[in-house]
Scaffold this motif. Structure first.
Motif, PDB file in Angstrom:
ATOM      1  N   ILE B  31      40.974  38.841  47.451  1.00  0.00           N
ATOM      2  CA  ILE B  31      39.877  37.985  46.883  1.00  0.00           C
ATOM      3  C   ILE B  31      39.675  38.515  45.437  1.00  0.00           C
ATOM      4  O   ILE B  31      39.428  37.540  44.344  1.00  0.00           O
ATOM      5  N   GLU B  34      42.192  37.132  43.103  1.00  0.00           N
ATOM      6  CA  GLU B  34      41.842  35.827  42.875  1.00  0.00           C
ATOM      7  C   GLU B  34      40.941  35.667  41.877  1.00  0.00           C
ATOM      8  O   GLU B  34      41.159  34.647  41.146  1.00  0.00           O
ATOM      9  N   SER B  35      39.674  36.352  41.819  1.00  0.00           N
ATOM     10  CA  SER B  35      39.010  35.991  41.037  1.00  0.00           C
ATOM     11  C   SER B  35      39.005  36.679  39.531  1.00  0.00           C
ATOM     12  O   SER B  35      38.542  36.052  38.486  1.00  0.00           O
ATOM     13  N   SER B  37      42.195  37.457  38.115  1.00  0.00           N
ATOM     14  CA  SER B  37      43.309  37.478  37.407  1.00  0.00           C
ATOM     15  C   SER B  37      43.697  35.714  37.750  1.00  0.00           C
ATOM     16  O   SER B  37      43.498  35.171  38.695  1.00  0.00           O
TER      17      SER B  37
END
Lengths: 949, 495
Positions: B31, B34-35, B37
């Motif tokens: 997660i 995901e947020s 990079s």
């Protein structure tokens, strides 16, 4: 022995490689494998003749006593020799037959793998191992029949053969399992050596029936015989090998192998001889009816298989001896005739005897082989077929009690076989030359095998004694005891000879009048429509229909039906069990109720009823909320303030969330019919009744109070808290609580993921401008509510409250704020994304347990410290910290969901006074929202179609 | 206070949750990645890596003696490692298959993979749970993630519909489940499975009512009839690789948990009759309804119902051999079904998660994509239970002990139903290999824009097929190991 099978499978794997390299010589090279194996098995003849039985075994599934065991005795040796010997000729033949076919590699893989599997069937000494190979032969047969997959007929036939034989195989598996459970072992040798005969076991009959079904399907016995003629869609070498000489004999082999174990009973004798006799007749009549060479061969194979089954069914030594000899006879002549038929087809382009004639000068070698084989099939001396037929007649005459029944059937069937032989040999080879294309002799590889095998039939007919060394041990193995064997061409004048003469005369007459006979038989074609194949077709068509009907009945796709079915089952099961165990007793005892309890219960009941009958969704949701509140009131009345508070808050939040979503639901037009509503009402009332009765009876048994007593007594000394519920949650069973908040955290994350990756909902509402009164009121209320929530959290350990309740209060406050200031306002006020609250909440809860570890206690043990203040001792402890974690998680979870809902359900708000930032696109505040992948974002014009709530 | 000793107390329990921790941490890292990079490519591979680490860990601990950890909340030892391996392995296969699939349908978000990881955590807990609360927490963690994964593609009505059905019915069954737990706890005063057996008051209706509700919740999760109705709709609607995941790992974990419950808490012959009846109905409904399905995913859904029935046969038998056989079957079943759904995922073209794609439209696909075609053949034959494939060994392992336990009639029905199953499984093989695209109008109309199956996917599917062949020929060691889980000494380890 194991090596022999492994080599075969290895050769199967290597076949495509050989085929791509060796080109035209593929058939010859690959036929070296069975040739070598034939030589190997031949070296065993003297030892086996001397009475030796070789057994090798490798553990396979020791837990169930299943092993890869192989045994070489007379019977398996005979079959192994047949398989490898014929295999040699057929592999060589197929190389020429399929020359130039691009799929020849694939063909050889299946064919050689089949050979390995077939060797496995006849050598296996373990029922399970045998079954494995048995099914493998079905699969390879399936692949070979469907070899010409571009033809629909081939595909259908392949599937039919697989379903019939594979399905029969499963019956066999069931029978084998029963047999093993009756006999206590899966080893055939072990079963044979058992002290008490299996035939007296209670499982004997079912086991026998299932095994017989397996054998009958494989050996094409009536009424399962129809797959075999259809299997002629396979290339001819395959038909010669699988569907006449070897695979279809697997059923016969199985019956022969198990004869000492299962045979001798009335069930065995009658079922086998009746089924076999019917099969003989059906096959023989159908053989004469057809004009396609391969069809004639297929049906006459069915006749031969029926004969073999009858003989094994009789199961006394002379019959078994006849069976073994006839089996060899048949394999020899039938494979020759198949191969010649293949050659004729290959050279002339047709297999219809009506289109053929006078080929004897064009194809001399093939003709010679066919003639020898045909005479053998007709059972004329001095060919081996004559020996076989004589023994068969003698065996059938030796049966007491049946009288002339069996010999008469045999004579008719054999006479018809003579006619079939005439069809196969006289029509194509004699008479006027006739062929669709210019015929000439087949390649060397395609006639040498038939000539050798056909010649063997002649030699064996003249001096059958040389086979005694192979036949005798085989008969011994089937009979289970030594049987004296004498084989001769001429046994002198006797009844059997007389029957032979009658047979040949009848046959010759029939062959002369063949066309008339065939015309006569055509009248019976209508019978086929009612025959077993028609039943099969109807089954195959009916199964999907039944399934479709069931699907529409059970699986309409309606959630309502699913729920109705689930609840009905529950009511029937639990209610039924109750009635069964307890009887029609309503465990009613006059309750001691306060008036207030009756009032609250009444409100709950009326509201619940209202949910089901009101037409407006809004009213229904509100009524549902009232039900929840009523339950909460009951909790209050029963002195469970924590439960009540939680229930209240959850109800409120649910109603709010449902209302937020509701504006996107379609109009309420979907009314169900009265009948359905009555049905549903019935189910609901039933469920309610069952649960009520259940609860009443639970209430009647004295509830053990030791749990509540335990917690009540230990809460203060063990957990330093007077609120037992809270002490349990944050101290005694903190680990469970940790797990539960993790679950709700993941649920929130799930909602977040769903919302994040998707486009806004259809029909966005442009929110009405929030009222200033609401906003101002909210600001005032917010601080009070938040303070209250912290207070709840703080005092939770001793008074009603705690992390859960505090969190819910705070969340309710924030939801109110969101209604007043929209999503943007709340996000600005919170400063952090709600997800961060969840994460930190979980982290705090997790970390609070570590203090105990530092102190040498187990994880999450509560630790307390007293701090002296002016007014008294302030008690601080890790459970309090844990509760803070719970608090944060709950707030985070609720807000994640509510904000996510807000985001997808509302369009960017119009400019508000002093809140210009609120016009940002919904995704740009901290979160990257990707553009929807499939559907264009909803056009703003559609946004007015639902009224703003 | 001796700190080192304190940590060793804690440390002693940590290995028990090693896999869970690794997978959880990896999910969180995914997660974050995901947020923080822009590069999403490594996310699935972080997951695969973490799962692989956990697999290695569990492999090493496969031979451990049975025990419990974290206040007896979860079980440790061979049984736990075995079921964890099934779950973790399924997770790896699912992620590998999902990468090209989700790219293809343009839903390759990091959080999706994280949800797979969290679902895995739930399954790990469920399969090793030793107390009712652990069961509940594991079950719900798993279920919530699966609800989300089912409804991944919200633009698509079918996907949403199936997710909603799953969620509503699932929530309903959770209600039963929780009610059952409450009654059981009330009657016995304990949450721990091994203690429950001795604590049941004589003739306690409360306990039996609780168990009935509890079992209904379980039967719902393993899609046993008549609680199976959600299965076809959900399996058809969910993204295909995730359907494979749902049908294997979640069932394996739920069945493992049910086995522990039956073995420890309810060793009572009365349940045999109930489970026999459920197994009977489940096998019949699953197999008969599968026959009429034209859609492969839906057919596989019914097939998974049928297979749940086979496992229930073993559970009804209730002997240690039967439980061991069921554990073995779960592994085989996971491999077969993951493979089959994997192949279908790669052959999807309709843009509706294969929901409208009929089997006939794949006529002759075997010649076009030989690897997938051969693998599908292996899976179908194995699902039918043809020897010498793993499916046969699995079926033998569940049926043979049932015969020994006297359930011959049930086994006969099971074998008969397997015969029916040949009809629909082999139809797939026929269409894949023997049918011609030229003859089939549906295949002509098909656009056939398949998912691009790269090396990892092909290798994974091939590995599943090979594993089935190997396990079919020789599975002695594995079966022996599952037998070991239920030996006296192993299971007696209840502190």
């Amino acid at each position: 022995m194991i090596l022999a099978i492994l080599i075969t499978f290895f050769a199967a794997g290597a076949a495509p490689l050989v085929a791509s390299r060796a080109g035209r010589r593929t058939g010859w090279i690959l036929s070296l494998v069975p040739a070598g194996l034939f030589a190997y098995f031949a070296t065993w003849i003297p030892a086996i003749q001397g009475g030796e039985i070789v057994r090798v075994a490798v553990d396979w599934v020791p837990q169930f006593g299943v092993e890869f065991a192989f045994v070489l005795d007379g019977l398996s040796l005979l079959f192994a020799l047949l398989i490898t010997g014929l295999g040699t000729a057929i592999l060589a033949y197929a190389g020429a037959y399929l020359e130039g076919n691009p799929d020849i590699g694939r063909f050889y893989v299946s064919l050689i793998a089949f050979m390995g599997a077939m060797l496995g069937v006849v050598l296996a000494d373990d029922l399970i191992a045998m079954f494995v190979f048995w099914e493998l032969t079905s699969i390879t047969s399936y692949l070979l029949i469907g070899f010409k997959h571009e033809k629909a007929y081939a595909r259908k036939s392949a599937l039919q053969a697989l379903l019939v034989t594979g399905g029969g195989g499963l019956a066999l598996l069931a029978g084998v399992i029963l047999l093993a459970s009756a006999g206590g072992t899966t080893s055939i040798t072990g079963l044979l050596a058992a002290e008490t005969p299996i035939t007296e076991h209670a499982l004997y009959l079912p086991a026998f029936i299932l095994i017989a079904i397996g054998a009958f399907t494989k050996s094409a016995q009536f009424p399962f015989h129809f797959w075999l003629p259809n299997a002629m869609a396979a290339p001819t070498p395959v038909s010669a090998f699988l569907h006449s000489a070897t695979m279809v004999k697997a059923g016969v082999y199985l019956l022969a192998r198990l004869d000492p174990l299962l045979g001798g009973t009335a069930a065995w004798t009658w079922s086998l001889s009746v089924v076999g006799a019917i099969t003989m007749l059906v096959g023989a009549i159908a053989a004469v009816r057809h004009t396609d060479l391969k069809n004639v061969l297929a049906y006459s194979t069915i006749t031969a298989l029926g004969t073999l089954v009858v003989l094994i069914g009789l199961s006394y030594p002379a019959a078994l001896k006849a069976a073994i000899v006839f089996l060899i006879v048949h394999s020899l002549y039938k494979s020759v005739l198949f191969l010649v038929a293949g050659s004729v087809d290959h050279e002339t382009g047709t297999r219809d005897v009506l289109a053929l004639g006078g080929l004897r000068s064009k194809m001399p070698y093939s003709f010679g082989a066919a003639l020898l084989a045909g005479l053998s099939m007709a059972g004329l001396p001095p060919l081996f077929g004559f020996v076989g037929k004589e023994l068969t007649y003698k065996a059938k005459l030796g049966v007491e009690g049946i009288g002339w029944m069996l010999p008469s059937v045999a004579v008719i069937a054999n006479a018809l076989t003579v006619i079939a032989a005439a069809i196969l040999v006289i029509r194509p080879f004699f008479g006027r030359y006739n062929s669709p294309k210019r015929a000439h002799e087949a390649p060397f590889a395609m006639w040498i095998g038939p000539v050798i095998i056909g010649g063997a039939g002649l030699v064996l007919g003249i001096v059958p004694g040389i086979l005694a060394g192979i036949v005798a041990p085989a008969v011994d193995a089937v009979a289970g005891e030594p049987v004296p064997i004498k084989l001769a061409l001429w046994y002198g004048l006797n009844t059997a000879l007389l029957l032979s003469v009658i047979t040949v005369l009848l046959g010759a007459f029939g062959a002369w009048k063949m066309d008339a006979l065939r015309m006569g038989l055509q009248h019976f074609d209508a019978l086929r429509r009612a025959g077993p194949e028609a039943v099969y077709d109807r089954l195959m068509n009916g199964l999907p229909r039944l399934a479709e009907w069931q699907t529409s009945f059970f699986q309409g796709g309606s959630l309502r039906t699913y729920l109705a079915a689930t609840i009905t089952t529950l009511v029937a099961l639990v209610g039924g069990t109750y009635l069964w165990q307890v009887g029609i007793v309503v465990p009613w005892s006059a309750p001691d109720l306060m008036p207030i309890e009756i009032v609250v219960t009444g409100i709950v009941a009326v509201s619940a009823l209202a949910v089901t009958v009101v037409r407006s969704r809004l009213v229904a949701v509100t009524a549902l909320g009232v039900v929840g509140v009523g339950v909460a009131l009951l909790f209050v009345l029963f002195s469970a303030p924590d439960l009540a508070m939680t229930q209240f808050l959850v109800e409120i939040l649910i109603v709010v969330i449902v209302l937020l979503v509701m504006q996107h639901l379609p109009d309420e037009v979907n009314r169900t019919s009265l009948g359905r509503r009555i049905r549903d009402a019935g189910i609901a009332v039933g469920a309610g009744a069952v649960v009520t009765v259940l609860l009443l009876s639970v209430g009647q048994t004295p509830v053990s109070r030791h749990l509540s007593d335990f917690f009540g007594e230990t809460a203060v000394p063990g957990g330093f808290g007077r609120n037992v519920v809270n002490v349990i949650l944050v101290d005694f069973r903190a680990l469970d609580t940790l797990g539960e908040i993790a679950v709700i955290a993941i649920a929130a994350l799930g909602v977040f993921v769903l919302v994040k990756m998707n486009a806004p909902l259809d029909g966005l509402t442009r929110p009405a401008h929030p009222s200033v009164v609401l906003q101002t009121g909210t600001r005032l209320l917010m601080s009070v509510l938040l303070l209250a929530s912290l207070f709840m959290l703080w005092r939770g350990h001793n008074e009603p409250g705690g992390g859960f309740i505090g969190g819910l209060v705070a969340a309710a406050a924030l939801v109110l704020y969101t209604i007043a200031y929209r999503q943007a306002g709340t996000e600005r006020m919170l400063r952090v994304a709600p997800r961060v609250l969840i994460g930190s909440g979980l982290a705090v809860a997790l970390a609070s347990g570590l203090f105990a570890v530092m102190a040498g206690k187990t994880y999450l043990t509560g630790l307390w410290a007293g701090i002296e203040t002016g007014t008294g001792v302030l008690k601080l402890g890790t459970p309090l910290l844990f509760d803070v974690g719970v608090f944060l998680t709950v707030v985070g979870v609720v807000m994640t969901m509510v904000l996510a809902l807000e985001r997808i359900s509302t369009a960017p708000p119009p400019l508000m006074d002093g809140e210009g930032e609120g016009t940002q696109e919904p995704g740009t505040q901290g979160e990257r929202i990707r553009p929807p992948s499939r559907r264009a974002p909803t056009a703003p014009e559609t946004s007015e179609k639902l009224p703003a709530s | 206070m001796d700190l080192s000793q304190a940590f060793s107390t804690m440390a002693a329990d940590l290995p028990a949750i090693f896999s869970m921790s690794v997978v959880t941490v990896a999910g969180l890292v995914m997660i974050l990645q995901e947020s923080l990079s822009e590069n999403d490519r490594p996310i699935p591979w972080i997951g695969v890596g973490a799962l692989a680490v956990a697999v290695v860990w569990e492999l090493v601990h496969l031979g451990d003696p049975a025990g419990t950890a974290f206040f007896e909340s979860i079980r440790t030892g061979g049984f736990a490692s075995y079921i964890n391996l099934i779950v973790l392995g399924s997770g790896i296969v699912t992620i590998i298959l999902s990468v090209p699939y989700l790219d293809h349908i343009k839903h390759a978000y990091g959080e999706v993979y994280a949800m797979i990881m969290f679902a895995t955590v739930g399954m790990l807990m469920l399969g090793t749970a030793n107390s009712l609360v652990s069961i509940f927490v594991g079950l719900e963690t798993m279920s919530v993630c699966l609800y989300v994964l089912t409804g991944l593609i919200r633009e698509d009505e079918g996907s949403v519909e199936s997710a909603l059905k799953y969620f509503l019915l699932g929530a309903f069954s959770t209600g039963f489940f929780l009610y059952g737990i409450a009654l059981m706890y009330g009657a016995t005063g304990t949450m721990y499975l091994p203690e429950m057996q001795g604590a049941v008051p004589e003739g306690s209706i409360m306990f039996w009512a609780g168990v009935a509700l509890f079992l209904i919740g379980f039967l719902f999760k393993v899609s046993a009839a008549p609680f199976h109705m959600w299965t076809p709709d959900v399996y058809q609607g969910a993204p295909t690789p995730l359907t494979g995941y749902m049908s294997t790992a979640s069932k394996a974990a739920a069945f493992a948990s049910l086995i522990l419950v039956l073995f420890y808490a309810l060793p009572d012959e009365r349940w045999s009759l109930v489970l026999s009846a459920v197994a009977l109905v489940t096998m019949i409904i699953g197999n008969v309804l599968a026959v009429s399905q034209d859609n492969v995913k839906r057919m596989l859904a019914y097939s998974s119902i049928a297979h749940a029935g086979y496992v229930l046969v073993a559970l009804a038998a209730g002997t240690t051999e039967a439980y061991a056989g069921a554990m073995f079957y779960l592994l085989i079943y996971a491999i077969m079904n993951l493979g089959a759904f994997g192949v279908m995922a790669m052959l999807e073209w309709d843009g509706k998660e294969g929901r409208v794609q009929s089997l006939d439209s794949l006529a002759g696909i075997g010649h076009e994509k030989p690897l997938l075609g051969v693998a599908m053949g292996v899976f179908m034959f194995s699902l039918t239970g043809f020897p010498p494939l793993g499916g046969f060994m699995g079926k033998y392992a569940v049926f043979a002990p049932a015969v020994d336990a006297g359930l011959t009639w049930l086994v006969l029905i099971g074998v008969l139903m397997s015969a029916i199953s040949a009809y629909y499984y082999l139809r797939v093989v026929v269409v894949f290999w023997l049918a011609d695209a030229e003859d089939t109008p549906e295949a002509q109309a098909a656009s056939r824009s398949f998912v691009f199956a790269g090396i990892p996917v092909k290798a994974t599917i091939a590995l599943c097929a090979v594993a089935l062949v190997v396990l079919g020929v020789y599975s002695g060691g594995l079966l022996e190991m599952t037998f070991g889980f239920f030996e006296e000494g192993m299971m007696a380890a209840t502190p």
